[in-house]
Scaffold this motif. Structure first.
Motif, PDB file in Angstrom:
ATOM      1  N   PHE A  13      -9.088 -40.328 -73.058  1.00  0.00           N
ATOM      2  CA  PHE A  13      -8.831 -41.276 -74.150  1.00  0.00           C
ATOM      3  C   PHE A  13      -9.068 -42.696 -73.648  1.00  0.00           C
ATOM      4  O   PHE A  13      -8.740 -43.022 -72.511  1.00  0.00           O
ATOM      5  N   GLY A  14      -9.594 -43.549 -74.545  1.00  0.00           N
ATOM      6  CA  GLY A  14      -9.864 -44.944 -74.167  1.00  0.00           C
ATOM      7  C   GLY A  14      -8.682 -45.842 -74.427  1.00  0.00           C
ATOM      8  O   GLY A  14      -7.801 -46.007 -73.578  1.00  0.00           O
ATOM      9  N   ALA A  15      -8.629 -46.424 -75.617  1.00  0.00           N
ATOM     10  CA  ALA A  15      -7.557 -47.383 -75.908  1.00  0.00           C
ATOM     11  C   ALA A  15      -7.355 -47.488 -77.407  1.00  0.00           C
ATOM     12  O   ALA A  15      -8.264 -47.247 -78.195  1.00  0.00           O
ATOM     13  N   ALA A  16      -6.134 -47.871 -77.773  1.00  0.00           N
ATOM     14  CA  ALA A  16      -5.836 -48.129 -79.184  1.00  0.00           C
ATOM     15  C   ALA A  16      -5.194 -49.510 -79.290  1.00  0.00           C
ATOM     16  O   ALA A  16      -4.459 -49.923 -78.388  1.00  0.00           O
TER      17      ALA A  16
ATOM     18  N   ALA B 166      -1.652 -48.401 -81.720  1.00  0.00           N
ATOM     19  CA  ALA B 166      -1.278 -47.698 -80.474  1.00  0.00           C
ATOM     20  C   ALA B 166      -0.152 -46.687 -80.705  1.00  0.00           C
ATOM     21  O   ALA B 166      -0.225 -45.541 -80.247  1.00  0.00           O
TER      22      ALA B 166
ATOM     23  N   ILE C 103      -1.415 -43.172 -79.520  1.00  0.00           N
ATOM     24  CA  ILE C 103      -1.111 -42.741 -78.148  1.00  0.00           C
ATOM     25  C   ILE C 103       0.091 -41.805 -78.119  1.00  0.00           C
ATOM     26  O   ILE C 103       0.069 -40.771 -77.441  1.00  0.00           O
TER      27      ILE C 103
ATOM     28  N   ARG D 212      -0.002 -37.931 -76.870  1.00  0.00           N
ATOM     29  CA  ARG D 212       0.807 -37.412 -75.750  1.00  0.00           C
ATOM     30  C   ARG D 212       1.599 -36.189 -76.205  1.00  0.00           C
ATOM     31  O   ARG D 212       1.797 -35.244 -75.445  1.00  0.00           O
TER      32      ARG D 212
ATOM     33  N   ARG E 114       1.002 -43.056 -63.067  1.00  0.00           N
ATOM     34  CA  ARG E 114       0.227 -44.300 -63.010  1.00  0.00           C
ATOM     35  C   ARG E 114       0.143 -44.814 -61.565  1.00  0.00           C
ATOM     36  O   ARG E 114       1.032 -45.532 -61.110  1.00  0.00           O
TER      37      ARG E 114
ATOM     38  N   ARG F  53       6.420 -42.035 -64.988  1.00  0.00           N
ATOM     39  CA  ARG F  53       7.098 -42.614 -66.148  1.00  0.00           C
ATOM     40  C   ARG F  53       7.500 -41.511 -67.126  1.00  0.00           C
ATOM     41  O   ARG F  53       6.655 -40.673 -67.482  1.00  0.00           O
TER      42      ARG F  53
ATOM     43  N   TYR G 135      10.444 -45.681 -76.861  1.00  0.00           N
ATOM     44  CA  TYR G 135       9.164 -45.290 -77.461  1.00  0.00           C
ATOM     45  C   TYR G 135       9.296 -43.996 -78.281  1.00  0.00           C
ATOM     46  O   TYR G 135       8.296 -43.368 -78.616  1.00  0.00           O
TER      47      TYR G 135
ATOM     48  N   ASP H 198       6.057 -48.422 -68.423  1.00  0.00           N
ATOM     49  CA  ASP H 198       4.912 -49.093 -69.032  1.00  0.00           C
ATOM     50  C   ASP H 198       4.798 -50.527 -68.510  1.00  0.00           C
ATOM     51  O   ASP H 198       3.746 -50.979 -68.057  1.00  0.00           O
TER      52      ASP H 198
ATOM     53  N   GLU I 258      -6.087 -41.490 -69.394  1.00  0.00           N
ATOM     54  CA  GLU I 258      -6.446 -42.743 -70.065  1.00  0.00           C
ATOM     55  C   GLU I 258      -6.255 -43.901 -69.101  1.00  0.00           C
ATOM     56  O   GLU I 258      -5.366 -43.864 -68.238  1.00  0.00           O
ATOM     57  N   PRO I 259      -7.070 -44.946 -69.235  1.00  0.00           N
ATOM     58  CA  PRO I 259      -6.789 -46.146 -68.452  1.00  0.00           C
ATOM     59  C   PRO I 259      -5.457 -46.735 -68.915  1.00  0.00           C
ATOM     60  O   PRO I 259      -5.066 -46.553 -70.064  1.00  0.00           O
ATOM     61  N   VAL I 260      -4.789 -47.446 -68.017  1.00  0.00           N
ATOM     62  CA  VAL I 260      -3.523 -48.084 -68.397  1.00  0.00           C
ATOM     63  C   VAL I 260      -3.779 -49.232 -69.383  1.00  0.00           C
ATOM     64  O   VAL I 260      -2.942 -49.522 -70.236  1.00  0.00           O
ATOM     65  N   HIS I 261      -4.957 -49.852 -69.277  1.00  0.00           N
ATOM     66  CA  HIS I 261      -5.217 -51.027 -70.131  1.00  0.00           C
ATOM     67  C   HIS I 261      -5.384 -50.646 -71.598  1.00  0.00           C
ATOM     68  O   HIS I 261      -5.580 -49.476 -71.951  1.00  0.00           O
ATOM     69  N   GLY I 262      -5.340 -51.684 -72.432  1.00  0.00           N
ATOM     70  CA  GLY I 262      -5.539 -51.487 -73.864  1.00  0.00           C
ATOM     71  C   GLY I 262      -6.962 -51.830 -74.281  1.00  0.00           C
ATOM     72  O   GLY I 262      -7.916 -51.622 -73.507  1.00  0.00           O
TER      73      GLY I 262
HETATM   74  N1  GGG Z   1      -5.361 -46.912 -72.691  1.00  0.00           N
HETATM   75  C1  GGG Z   1      -4.149 -46.804 -73.293  1.00  0.00           C
HETATM   76  C2  GGG Z   1      -3.799 -47.929 -74.235  1.00  0.00           C
HETATM   77  O1  GGG Z   1      -4.399 -48.080 -75.270  1.00  0.00           O
HETATM   78  N2  GGG Z   1      -2.794 -48.684 -73.823  1.00  0.00           N
HETATM   79  C3  GGG Z   1      -2.184 -49.693 -74.607  1.00  0.00           C
HETATM   80  C4  GGG Z   1      -0.752 -49.439 -74.937  1.00  0.00           C
HETATM   81  O2  GGG Z   1      -0.208 -50.096 -75.803  1.00  0.00           O
HETATM   82  N3  GGG Z   1      -0.095 -48.516 -74.237  1.00  0.00           N
HETATM   83  C5  GGG Z   1       1.257 -48.154 -74.491  1.00  0.00           C
HETATM   84  C6  GGG Z   1       1.657 -46.983 -73.651  1.00  0.00           C
HETATM   85  O3  GGG Z   1       0.986 -46.622 -72.699  1.00  0.00           O
HETATM   86  O4  GGG Z   1       2.707 -46.367 -73.933  1.00  0.00           O
END
Ligand code: GGG
Length: 327
Positions: A67-70, A74, A78, A82, A92, A113, A120, A224, A253-257
């Motif tokens: 998965f990339g990013a949202a 999110a 995400i 999960r 991580r 984590r 969350y 996070d 998924e990468p940690v970044h958004g």
């Molecule tokens: N690549 C995952 C992503 O989109 N991360 C942004 C984000 O808001 N992450 C929240 C989380 O990991 O619970």
């Protein structure tokens, strides 16, 4: 045996870094079948749903998901993804690589984590024009499950002796108290060494002396935030991969958004996603190939070409091609 990989780019730079990671995986010539799924802000704008049921099912049924990013969606993408893979822990790693200008080059941490509850867990309400509330959910069962994973993680490796339990149980006595008791209780039963660190103190101490920490077990939000903080110590968010592990499935998924400031320019750092793909390979049993990918990434981080966030002037394609060349 063919492994089916669900591929969900999502939004923003997810649409640039996921193709980079797929290029790396395809270059290995393994028996992997990639199936695309849609999710994110753009899908919501088109269909009204950020995560269509068919994408959820794709992730649930695949052998693994990349998965990339949202962005704005999110929470709608995400967290359910999960859930689709029944993930209970988000791994991580935050490691400083040679050649990268890191604030703390000695950093080598792994965050474990909790991945299903805490703040969350989705119990948010608007109670009036003036008042919104959030219920923080912590269960003994999820805390103990995370702890059992953490014990296995340190016992299965020669590199780790025990783990730190990060919490704020002196203030959130019931919720973080339950988390701490669950985690420490399992570790004590298993004979795994732990130390406890209050999460605010951890934030300071990890900046001043990251070497005193190794494996860090924490509640959902703390994991996070503190792993993003650790990204700042090792050279930026473009470097941190992650794995969401369930009993029978997993999502990487990468940690970044979505990085909207650079999205669409083709200059995003692909490292975090390519290292997430390396974690996916390891999870599927391709440990030698996983190591090859990590070594190739390390070599490019050390010698270049590097993207702008790392002080270089390469674009995503150039950095990815250099990684593929070194495989
Ligand atoms: N690549 C995952 C992503 O989109 N991360 C942004 C984000 O808001 N992450 C929240 C989380 O990991 O619970």
């Amino acid at each position: 045996m063919t492994h089916q990989i669900a591929v969900i780019e999502g939004d923003g730079i997810g649409q640039e870094v996921i193709p980079a990671a797929i290029e790396v995986l395809e270059s290995l010539d393994l028996d992997l079948e990639f199936v695309d799924g849609e999710a994110g802000d753009a899908v919501k704008a088109d269909t009204g749903e950020a995560l269509p049921q068919e994408t959820y099912d794709l992730a649930a049924d695949a052998d693994a998901t990349l998965f990339g990013a949202a962005g704005e969606t999110a929470a709608d993408v995400i967290l359910p993804l999960r859930d689709a893979v029944d993930s209970f822990v988000n791994i991580r790693p935050a490691k400083a690589y040679p050649g990268v200008d890191a604030v703390r080059p000695e950093t080598d941490l792994v965050f474990l984590r909790e991945n299903t509850e805490g703040v969350y867990s989705g119990h948010e309400d608007d109670l009036s024009d003036d008042l919104s509330t959030l219920t923080r959910v912590v269960t003994t069962s999820a805390s103990e499950k995370l702890a059992a994973f953490a014990c296995d993680y340190v016992e299965d490796s020669d590199d780790h002796d025990g783990f730190s339990v990060v919490h704020k149980a002196n203030v959130m006595r019931k919720t973080d108290g339950r988390f701490r008791d669950g985690v420490v209780g399992v570790a004590d039963e298993r004979g795994v060494e732990t130390d406890e660190v209050l999460m605010d103190a951890f934030a300071t101490h990890v900046c001043l002396d990251p070497e005193q920490f190794d494996v860090v077990v924490c509640p959902n939000l703390a994991g996070d935030v503190l792993s993003d903080l650790a990204a700042g110590l090792v050279g930026g968010l473009g470097l941190l991969p992650s794995a969401n592990i369930g009993d029978d499935n997993a999502l990487f998924e990468p940690v970044h958004g979505t990085a909207p400031d650079i999205a669409g320019e083709g200059i995003a750092n692909p490292t975090a996603t390519i290292l997430s793909a390396a974690m996916l390979l390891d999870h599927l049993g391709y440990s030698e190939e996983s190591q090859r990918v990590e070594t190739a990434v390390e070599s490019v981080l050390a010698e270049g070409p590097r993207t702008g966030d790392l002080g270089g002037n390469a674009d995503t394609d150039e950095m990815t091609a250099a990684i593929v060349d070194r495989l």
